[in-house]
Design a protein around this motif. Structure first.
Motif, PDB file in Angstrom:
ATOM      1  N   LEU A 174      45.487  74.390  79.792  1.00 36.02           N
ATOM      2  CA  LEU A 174      46.172  72.704  80.314  1.00 36.02           C
ATOM      3  C   LEU A 174      45.206  72.263  81.648  1.00 36.02           C
ATOM      4  O   LEU A 174      45.299  70.325  81.022  1.00 36.02           O
ATOM      5  N   ASP A 175      44.060  72.475  81.970  1.00 40.14           N
ATOM      6  CA  ASP A 175      43.551  71.634  82.088  1.00 40.14           C
ATOM      7  C   ASP A 175      41.873  72.025  81.905  1.00 40.14           C
ATOM      8  O   ASP A 175      41.111  72.891  82.040  1.00 40.14           O
ATOM      9  N   MET A 176      41.576  71.185  80.833  1.00 42.45           N
ATOM     10  CA  MET A 176      42.413  70.237  79.830  1.00 42.45           C
ATOM     11  C   MET A 176      41.711  69.762  78.452  1.00 42.45           C
ATOM     12  O   MET A 176      41.165  69.002  78.053  1.00 42.45           O
ATOM     13  N   LYS A 177      41.133  71.230  77.978  1.00 44.81           N
ATOM     14  CA  LYS A 177      40.870  71.087  76.349  1.00 44.81           C
ATOM     15  C   LYS A 177      42.024  70.895  75.592  1.00 44.81           C
ATOM     16  O   LYS A 177      41.465  70.061  74.198  1.00 44.81           O
ATOM     17  N   ASP A 216      43.629  59.066  81.667  1.00 41.67           N
ATOM     18  CA  ASP A 216      43.006  60.042  81.632  1.00 41.67           C
ATOM     19  C   ASP A 216      44.270  60.984  82.272  1.00 41.67           C
ATOM     20  O   ASP A 216      45.357  61.139  82.035  1.00 41.67           O
ATOM     21  N   GLU A 217      43.775  62.376  82.725  1.00 35.50           N
ATOM     22  CA  GLU A 217      44.541  63.599  82.874  1.00 35.50           C
ATOM     23  C   GLU A 217      45.098  62.727  84.070  1.00 35.50           C
ATOM     24  O   GLU A 217      45.274  62.648  85.126  1.00 35.50           O
ATOM     25  N   GLY A 218      46.382  64.203  84.172  1.00 33.76           N
ATOM     26  CA  GLY A 218      47.294  63.712  85.122  1.00 33.76           C
ATOM     27  C   GLY A 218      49.114  63.409  84.931  1.00 33.76           C
ATOM     28  O   GLY A 218      48.649  64.404  83.601  1.00 33.76           O
ATOM     29  N   ASN A 247      31.599  67.705  84.247  1.00 34.05           N
ATOM     30  CA  ASN A 247      31.180  68.189  85.151  1.00 34.05           C
ATOM     31  C   ASN A 247      32.418  67.563  86.043  1.00 34.05           C
ATOM     32  O   ASN A 247      32.022  67.252  87.288  1.00 34.05           O
ATOM     33  N   GLU A 248      33.828  67.842  85.601  1.00 27.48           N
ATOM     34  CA  GLU A 248      34.410  66.939  86.641  1.00 27.48           C
ATOM     35  C   GLU A 248      34.828  67.928  87.510  1.00 27.48           C
ATOM     36  O   GLU A 248      35.682  67.275  88.979  1.00 27.48           O
ATOM     37  N   GLU A 249      35.224  68.849  87.471  1.00 27.72           N
ATOM     38  CA  GLU A 249      35.716  70.124  88.151  1.00 27.72           C
ATOM     39  C   GLU A 249      35.000  70.733  89.759  1.00 27.72           C
ATOM     40  O   GLU A 249      35.321  70.334  90.477  1.00 27.72           O
ATOM     41  N   THR A 250      33.427  69.718  89.533  1.00 28.23           N
ATOM     42  CA  THR A 250      33.072  69.834  91.145  1.00 28.23           C
ATOM     43  C   THR A 250      32.851  68.984  91.395  1.00 28.23           C
ATOM     44  O   THR A 250      32.423  68.739  92.609  1.00 28.23           O
ATOM     45  N   GLY A 304      38.700  62.489  79.753  1.00 24.59           N
ATOM     46  CA  GLY A 304      38.971  63.712  79.366  1.00 24.59           C
ATOM     47  C   GLY A 304      37.503  63.985  80.324  1.00 24.59           C
ATOM     48  O   GLY A 304      36.381  63.449  80.364  1.00 24.59           O
ATOM     49  N   HIS A 305      37.790  65.430  80.783  1.00 28.09           N
ATOM     50  CA  HIS A 305      36.546  66.386  80.858  1.00 28.09           C
ATOM     51  C   HIS A 305      36.837  67.269  79.975  1.00 28.09           C
ATOM     52  O   HIS A 305      37.760  67.979  79.747  1.00 28.09           O
ATOM     53  N   TYR A 306      35.791  67.983  79.680  1.00 26.61           N
ATOM     54  CA  TYR A 306      35.778  69.906  79.172  1.00 26.61           C
ATOM     55  C   TYR A 306      35.206  70.520  79.811  1.00 26.61           C
ATOM     56  O   TYR A 306      34.770  71.280  78.973  1.00 26.61           O
TER      57      TYR A 306
END
Ligand SMILES: [Zn+2]
Length: 442
Positions: free
Chosen positions: A106-109, A171-173, A140-143, A74-76
């Motif tokens: 929801l995205d994604m903590k 993972d998320e999705g 740093n998933e969002e970038t 996941g990513h925080y």
């Protein structure tokens, strides 16, 4: 509930990702890490813990056997906010009417905390696993995962260098959707088994410059626009792919007639079905490589001819297609006077099998907490996640959505008033407990 308080404090950390790394407040990331260490003592006690690329976290819980390990990732980090549109401040994690409002719910903590709560609770109960369990939390998933400092990429490279091969990575999705479009009555859960590829294609037309008072027959800007129009007016050919076929197979038993009949013989009825699927942008994106103009540039002054005119075409590539094939197709279409260049290209991922026992465990765990789902099917994800990086070290990569409240609140992701229902959050924890204890003992 402790778990809700944990989620609230974690949502209050402003772990906002920016492409310009100098804008990031890493003190907030430190706060997140401290909270994880204090809320999950059994995880800390029973695992080895590493920080990678500064702030990405890797936990390993040793299993009893030497079978291939399992990864939950996941990513925080979260995307920036525009405070004005929020009913409650975006980092207050305010609870109202059974929902927590905050950036990252929801995205994604929400997903990350539900995962950590589940593992903590299993470990506290003294549960042990057959397989090693890895938890990978990127910062740093969002970038985007293409950047060289991607934490998820660094973790993957480290594991790959150690020669690890993963039984599965989660993972998320995923999503919950209304089944109507597919002839299924009720809510359908979807688990991502593949992701589309991504590519920006730059079209360039060049010309001698000059004054706009004596223009040539056509300008560079006209030529590049003509090429781009040709791309928009003639969409790429649509067809089924391995991911959509897996989804149709899973939904078939639940479809009403006449779709059930048509999809049973879907190759025979391909012309009608493809035509129907390409009617809405959502389903069209699952059966074709899409392309759309996003940026254009010409000369720098209103009375100067452009010596170089450019248009960016953003493309999302379906399984079976590739960046190379796409560039060639576009070049053939627009002709040799236009330069076609691929930037930021990556191919679609492999399609993970839906007969994999880990996939089946995910499906059963979703059904267990959300019996209102008619069924849970594999699908092609149109958006990208960090899990695409893990295909070299695992054949079973699955993207899941453990929160039913996402069904109503999908539009709040990366937008105002992002929220999660407390009920969904609690069910998310049960989902992960089921899922982890089953998969890690397969
Ligand atoms: Zn995300």
């Amino acid at each position: 509930m402790d778990s809700v308080q944990h989620l609230q404090s974690i949502l209050q950390t402003k772990t906002i990702s920016y492409l310009d790394r100098s804008r990031i407040d890493f003190n907030e990331y430190e706060k997140f890490i401290e909270l994880v260490q204090s809320y999950y003592p059994n995880l800390i006690k029973n695992s080895t813990f590493k920080r990678v690329e500064g702030y990405s976290l890797l936990f390993k819980i040793k299993g009893l056997s030497d079978k291939d390990p399992v990864g939950f990732m996941g990513h925080y980090d979260v995307v920036p906010v525009n405070e004005e549109g929020w009913i409650h401040p975006p980092f207050s994690a305010h609870i109202s009417d059974g929902y927590i409002y905050a950036r990252g719910t929801l995205d994604m903590k929400g997903h990350v905390v539900a995962l950590l709560e589940a593992i903590e609770s299993l470990l506290k109960d003294g549960v042990s696993f057959e397989r090693d369990l890895y938890i990978m939390l990127g910062h740093n998933e969002e970038t985007g995962s293409a950047l060289p400092d991607s934490g998820a990429r660094k973790i993957m490279e480290m594991l790959e260098a150690e020669g690890k091969h993963f039984y599965c990575v989660v993972d998320e999705g995923g999503a919950f959707i209304k089944g109507d479009a597919m002839g299924v009555k009720g809510i359908v859960g979807l688990v991502g088994v593949a992701e589309k590829g991504y590519c920006d294609i730059e079209l360039t037309a060049t010309q001698d410059g000059g004054h706009a008072s004596m223009p040539p027959h056509t300008s560079a800007l006209y030529e590049v626009c003509k090429a781009a129009m040709l791309m928009e007016s003639h969409k790429f050919k649509a067809d089924y792919n391995d991911a959509t076929n897996a989804m149709f197979d899973a939904l078939l038993p639940y479809m009403a007639q006449p779709l059930k009949f048509l999809f049973s013989y879907r190759n025979l009825f391909k012309p009608i079905l493809i035509q129907a699927l390409t009617k809405s942008p959502e389903t069209a994106a699952t059966v074709r490589t899409t392309s759309v103009m996003t940026m254009a540039s010409g000369s720098k002054a209103p009375n100067v001819l452009a010596q170089e005119a450019k248009i960016n075409i953003n493309c999302r590539i379906v399984p079976g297609d590739t960046v190379d094939k796409l560039v060639k197709r576009i070049q053939d279409r627009v002709g040799s006077n236009i330069k076609v260049k691929a930037i930021n290209g990556n191919d679609p991922t492999n399609v993970s099998p839906s007969h994999h026992d880990a996939f089946k465990a995910i499906v059963e765990s979703v059904k267990h907490v959300y019996p209102e789902c008619v069924t849970v099917a594999p699908y092609l994800m149109v958006a990208a996640t960090d899990s695409r990086l893990y295909h070299p070290i695992s054949d079973g990569i699955y993207r899941v959505q453990p929160f039913m409240s996402m069904f109503e609140d999908r539009s709040t992701v990366h937008a105002d008033n992002e929220r999660i229902s407390l009920d969904s959050f609690e069910k998310g924890i049960i989902f992960f407990k089921n899922c982890i204890s089953t998969i890690c003992n397969q």
